[in-house]
Design a protein around this motif. Sequence first.
Motif, PDB file in Angstrom:
ATOM      1  N   GLY A 101       0.844  -1.191   0.000  1.00  0.00           N
ATOM      2  CA  GLY A 101       0.000   0.000   0.000  1.00  0.00           C
ATOM      3  C   GLY A 101       0.875   1.235   0.000  1.00  0.00           C
ATOM      4  O   GLY A 101       1.736   1.421  -0.852  1.00  0.00           O
ATOM      5  N   GLY A 102       0.701   2.092   1.006  1.00  0.00           N
ATOM      6  CA  GLY A 102       1.498   3.310   1.079  1.00  0.00           C
ATOM      7  C   GLY A 102       2.816   3.149   1.801  1.00  0.00           C
ATOM      8  O   GLY A 102       3.572   4.122   1.928  1.00  0.00           O
ATOM      9  N   LEU A 103       3.121   1.943   2.265  1.00  0.00           N
ATOM     10  CA  LEU A 103       4.358   1.710   3.013  1.00  0.00           C
ATOM     11  C   LEU A 103       5.491   1.297   2.090  1.00  0.00           C
ATOM     12  O   LEU A 103       5.343   0.410   1.247  1.00  0.00           O
ATOM     13  N   LEU A 104       6.657   1.948   2.272  1.00  0.00           N
ATOM     14  CA  LEU A 104       7.904   1.515   1.645  1.00  0.00           C
ATOM     15  C   LEU A 104       8.895   1.284   2.770  1.00  0.00           C
ATOM     16  O   LEU A 104       9.293   2.225   3.475  1.00  0.00           O
ATOM     17  N   LEU A 105       9.280   0.025   2.966  1.00  0.00           N
ATOM     18  CA  LEU A 105      10.124  -0.371   4.090  1.00  0.00           C
ATOM     19  C   LEU A 105      11.401  -1.011   3.585  1.00  0.00           C
ATOM     20  O   LEU A 105      11.372  -1.898   2.726  1.00  0.00           O
ATOM     21  N   LEU A 106      12.531  -0.564   4.130  1.00  0.00           N
ATOM     22  CA  LEU A 106      13.819  -1.208   3.888  1.00  0.00           C
ATOM     23  C   LEU A 106      14.339  -1.718   5.221  1.00  0.00           C
ATOM     24  O   LEU A 106      14.543  -0.952   6.159  1.00  0.00           O
ATOM     25  N   GLY A 107      14.545  -3.034   5.305  1.00  0.00           N
ATOM     26  CA  GLY A 107      15.133  -3.634   6.489  1.00  0.00           C
ATOM     27  C   GLY A 107      16.565  -4.032   6.216  1.00  0.00           C
ATOM     28  O   GLY A 107      16.838  -4.732   5.242  1.00  0.00           O
ATOM     29  N   LEU A 108      17.485  -3.560   7.046  1.00  0.00           N
ATOM     30  CA  LEU A 108      18.906  -3.847   6.878  1.00  0.00           C
ATOM     31  C   LEU A 108      19.433  -4.675   8.031  1.00  0.00           C
ATOM     32  O   LEU A 108      18.983  -4.545   9.174  1.00  0.00           O
ATOM     33  N   ASP A 220       0.753   5.233  13.938  1.00  0.00           N
ATOM     34  CA  ASP A 220      -0.427   5.503  13.120  1.00  0.00           C
ATOM     35  C   ASP A 220      -0.119   6.628  12.146  1.00  0.00           C
ATOM     36  O   ASP A 220       0.383   7.683  12.552  1.00  0.00           O
ATOM     37  N   VAL A 221      -0.437   6.420  10.883  1.00  0.00           N
ATOM     38  CA  VAL A 221      -0.182   7.414   9.841  1.00  0.00           C
ATOM     39  C   VAL A 221      -1.494   7.758   9.154  1.00  0.00           C
ATOM     40  O   VAL A 221      -2.228   6.873   8.707  1.00  0.00           O
ATOM     41  N   GLU A 222      -1.769   9.052   9.109  1.00  0.00           N
ATOM     42  CA  GLU A 222      -2.950   9.536   8.394  1.00  0.00           C
ATOM     43  C   GLU A 222      -2.583  10.847   7.732  1.00  0.00           C
ATOM     44  O   GLU A 222      -2.537  11.895   8.378  1.00  0.00           O
ATOM     45  N   GLY A 223      -2.276  10.793   6.433  1.00  0.00           N
ATOM     46  CA  GLY A 223      -1.863  11.987   5.709  1.00  0.00           C
ATOM     47  C   GLY A 223      -0.580  12.557   6.287  1.00  0.00           C
ATOM     48  O   GLY A 223       0.429  11.858   6.399  1.00  0.00           O
ATOM     49  N   THR A 244       2.762  10.683  21.193  1.00  0.00           N
ATOM     50  CA  THR A 244       3.316  11.898  20.594  1.00  0.00           C
ATOM     51  C   THR A 244       2.770  12.045  19.183  1.00  0.00           C
ATOM     52  O   THR A 244       2.778  11.088  18.407  1.00  0.00           O
ATOM     53  N   VAL A 245       2.283  13.226  18.863  1.00  0.00           N
ATOM     54  CA  VAL A 245       1.772  13.510  17.522  1.00  0.00           C
ATOM     55  C   VAL A 245       2.816  14.312  16.761  1.00  0.00           C
ATOM     56  O   VAL A 245       3.340  15.317  17.261  1.00  0.00           O
ATOM     57  N   TRP A 246       3.148  13.844  15.554  1.00  0.00           N
ATOM     58  CA  TRP A 246       4.084  14.529  14.656  1.00  0.00           C
ATOM     59  C   TRP A 246       3.318  14.993  13.422  1.00  0.00           C
ATOM     60  O   TRP A 246       2.384  14.332  12.971  1.00  0.00           O
ATOM     61  N   ARG A 247       3.744  16.150  12.892  1.00  0.00           N
ATOM     62  CA  ARG A 247       3.127  16.660  11.663  1.00  0.00           C
ATOM     63  C   ARG A 247       4.204  16.928  10.623  1.00  0.00           C
ATOM     64  O   ARG A 247       5.268  17.450  10.935  1.00  0.00           O
ATOM     65  N   ARG A 248       3.877  16.581   9.393  1.00  0.00           N
ATOM     66  CA  ARG A 248       4.824  16.751   8.288  1.00  0.00           C
ATOM     67  C   ARG A 248       4.819  18.206   7.812  1.00  0.00           C
ATOM     68  O   ARG A 248       3.748  18.788   7.631  1.00  0.00           O
ATOM     69  N   SER A 249       6.013  18.764   7.602  1.00  0.00           N
ATOM     70  CA  SER A 249       6.150  20.119   7.088  1.00  0.00           C
ATOM     71  C   SER A 249       7.170  20.098   5.950  1.00  0.00           C
ATOM     72  O   SER A 249       7.726  19.060   5.602  1.00  0.00           O
TER      73      SER A 249
END
Length: 255
Positions: A101-108, A220-223, A244-249
Motif C-alpha cells: 500500500g502506502g508503506l515503503l520499508l527497507l530492512g537492513l 499511526d499514519v494519516e496523511g 506523541t503527535v508529529w506533523r509533516r512540514s
Amino acid sequence: MRLAHVTDLHFGAEQADVVAGLRRDLLTQGLDRVLVGGDLTMRARDRQFAAARELLEALGTPWTSVPGNHDLPLDRPVRAYGSLDSYRRLVGPPESVVRDGGLLLLGLSSPRAYLWKGGRVDAGQVTRIETELAPDAELKVLMLHHPVFPSPQRPGEALAHGAQEVLRAAASVRADLVLCGHEHVAAQVRLPGGVIGVLSGTACSWRVRAGEPQSYTVIDVEGDRLTITVRHWRDGAFTEASTTVWRRSRDGWQA
C-alpha cells in the motif's frame, strides 16, 4: 496505516506472562503490519527462533523482521564466521524491501561477528538506502537493529559503525522513520532532515534497562499526521504509556 515496532523479544530470556500479554495486546490493535527489530532470540537456538516465529504467526498479521546481534551464535565456533544461517532458515532473509500500500520499508542487517555488540552499516547498505528508499511513498521506513542515534536515557552508548552515513542517506531520500532496537528503552528523536528516529524497548524479556518496563511502539499514519504511542507492561497488561503527535512540514516531521 497502523504499524507496530516490536523488538528485542529475546526468546530464551523471555517472561512467559509478558509474552502472553504481548500477544493479547497486539491482537487488539488492528495492525496492518508488525515490524520486528531484531534480537528475536537470546542465543540463536533453533527452539528460540521457533518460539519467536510462533508468536508472530499467531498474530495473523503480515510481519517483517531484521536480525539482531543475539541472532548470531554467541557461544559456538560458527560465531567467528558471522553465520545467520539459522535466522535465514527459521525466520527469513536478513534484509528486505517491502512495498505494501502506502508503506515503503527497507530492512537492513546490522549485526557483525567482529562487532558483535556495536554492529555496522557498510557502504553498500548505505547505497541501498539511497536507492531503495528513493521512490515516493506515503511512509518511508528504514529498520535495523543497532541504533544510529543516541537515546536520551543512555546517551553514552555506542552507535552502529556507519551511523552518520545512515542518517545522511535517510535525510537525502526524505525518509520518514528510522526504527532501531538494541538499547531496551523507548524514545523518539528528531533526526537531520526532519526524519523521526524511534527506539523501542525489549518487548517481552526480563532484560529491561534504565528503569523502564517491557514495551513496544504503535505508529499511526494519516496523511501529514503521524502518531507514535508507546505501550508498556504494567500490572499484568500492556497499556498506553505515552503518545506523541508529529506533523509533516516542508522541513520534515515536527513533534
